[in-house]
Motif scaffolding. Sequence first.
Motif, mmCIF file in Angstrom:
data_model
loop_
_atom_site.group_PDB
_atom_site.id
_atom_site.type_symbol
_atom_site.label_atom_id
_atom_site.label_comp_id
_atom_site.label_asym_id
_atom_site.label_seq_id
_atom_site.Cartn_x
_atom_site.Cartn_y
_atom_site.Cartn_z
ATOM 1 N N GLY A 1 -61.852 -26.003 -41.775
ATOM 2 C CA GLY A 1 -62.991 -26.247 -42.300
ATOM 3 C C GLY A 1 -63.221 -26.279 -43.812
ATOM 4 N N ILE A 2 -63.235 -24.926 -44.075
ATOM 5 C CA ILE A 2 -63.434 -24.449 -45.684
ATOM 6 C C ILE A 2 -62.310 -25.030 -46.531
ATOM 7 C CG2 ILE A 2 -63.460 -22.857 -47.041
ATOM 8 C CD1 ILE A 2 -64.690 -20.837 -44.909
ATOM 9 N N ALA A 3 -61.138 -24.929 -45.951
ATOM 10 C CA ALA A 3 -59.988 -25.736 -46.606
ATOM 11 C C ALA A 3 -60.206 -27.158 -46.748
ATOM 12 C CB ALA A 3 -58.772 -25.486 -45.756
ATOM 13 N N ALA A 4 -60.855 -28.004 -45.757
ATOM 14 C CA ALA A 4 -61.037 -29.389 -45.931
ATOM 15 C C ALA A 4 -62.243 -29.605 -46.954
ATOM 16 C CB ALA A 4 -61.389 -30.008 -44.874
ATOM 17 N N ILE A 5 -63.101 -28.919 -46.914
ATOM 18 C CA ILE A 5 -64.282 -28.700 -47.849
ATOM 19 C C ILE A 5 -63.660 -28.739 -49.119
ATOM 20 C CG2 ILE A 5 -66.443 -27.751 -48.644
ATOM 21 C CD1 ILE A 5 -67.185 -27.492 -45.762
ATOM 22 N N THR A 6 -63.016 -27.705 -49.507
ATOM 23 C CA THR A 6 -62.335 -27.509 -50.793
ATOM 24 C C THR A 6 -61.393 -28.600 -51.299
ATOM 25 O OG1 THR A 6 -62.394 -25.035 -50.263
ATOM 26 C CG2 THR A 6 -61.278 -25.749 -52.215
ATOM 27 N N ALA A 7 -60.735 -29.119 -50.579
ATOM 28 C CA ALA A 7 -59.788 -30.465 -50.734
ATOM 29 C C ALA A 7 -60.673 -31.545 -51.238
ATOM 30 C CB ALA A 7 -58.908 -30.735 -49.587
ATOM 31 N N TYR A 8 -61.948 -31.709 -50.454
ATOM 32 C CA TYR A 8 -62.801 -32.593 -50.837
ATOM 33 C C TYR A 8 -63.344 -32.605 -52.225
ATOM 34 C CZ TYR A 8 -66.792 -35.813 -50.432
ATOM 35 O OH TYR A 8 -67.637 -36.918 -50.652
#
Length: 152
Positions: free
Chosen positions: A16-23
């Motif tokens: 989830g944190i990786a998805a937010i960072t990619a966003y």
Amino acid sequence: MLAETICSAVSAAGLGIAAITAYRKRFLTATRILAYSLVPVGLVMTGVVQWVSDIAFKPSVWIGFGLLAAAWLLFMTTRAVERRSGSTRKERKAARAAGSRAAVAPAASSPSPASVAGATAPQRQGRPEKGQGAAPGDDFSDIEAILKKHGI
């Protein structure tokens, strides 16, 4: 069972944190976070987590760790005592080698006559006969040579 659940939850949070960072368009950081979040799941799937939990809850394993710690403590204690006494393996080896060779004064190019005579002929026990006693100045010549060598 609990360890596997915890590892899965940590991995899900990391994803989830990786998805937010990619966003937020930080793709390099997001990829690094994704890599870290996959590690716990990989450890569960390979069986490492089960192996560690089996080791962690056995008393015999903890006794083994205690014995390893005691052995390490003994090694470190002997090293500390050896350092304080100033006798290392090299020094003891050098002392043995020096004891086996004939004594040579620091500035001399050959052994002193007394050490050569002592090395070839056995010394007599008891008092020296008349006329065979050492001269008073010869008794301390070796000590004087050592002191001069060290500048004392």
